[in-house]
Enzyme design. Sequence first.
Site, mmCIF file in Angstrom:
data_model
loop_
_atom_site.group_PDB
_atom_site.id
_atom_site.type_symbol
_atom_site.label_atom_id
_atom_site.label_comp_id
_atom_site.label_asym_id
_atom_site.label_seq_id
_atom_site.Cartn_x
_atom_site.Cartn_y
_atom_site.Cartn_z
ATOM 1 N N CYS A 32 0.836 -1.215 0.000
ATOM 2 C CA CYS A 32 0.000 0.000 0.000
ATOM 3 C C CYS A 32 0.867 1.260 0.000
ATOM 4 O O CYS A 32 1.540 1.555 0.992
ATOM 5 C CB CYS A 32 -0.911 -0.048 1.229
ATOM 6 S SG CYS A 32 -1.810 1.472 1.572
ATOM 7 N N CYS A 35 0.080 3.828 2.713
ATOM 8 C CA CYS A 35 0.587 3.327 3.996
ATOM 9 C C CYS A 35 2.064 3.664 4.160
ATOM 10 O O CYS A 35 2.519 4.049 5.246
ATOM 11 C CB CYS A 35 0.396 1.811 4.104
ATOM 12 S SG CYS A 35 -1.322 1.275 4.050
#
Length: 111
Positions: A32, A35
């Site tokens: 991600c 993230c």
Amino acid sequence: MIDIRKIEKNEDFENFISENKKVCIKFSADWCQPCKTLAQRLKNIDSEKIGNTLFAEIDISENDECEAIAEKYGVTNIPCMMYFKNREMVDRSVGLVPLDDIYNRINKLSE
């Protein structure tokens, strides 16, 4: 720079939130990109602004236990930050949030 503990088992998660009064948990995944960006932001957190709040990270793609913790707390989108006070989840944010948002949520834990 703050210390962010990596949690890989449910037992570690339960111990972490029970041993500490104020906790911020970041749910993320290694694939991600938002993230990863949030992880970089967290490295710049001013430790004076967070007091005794402790941080941990759970990579939901790490293993089945991490995925189960995320499922238990209804994490459907990442990154997701959850704020715990005295073992209770009291706040959450989803997505790539600015540091000011994190500081504001941590301040609410002290109220």
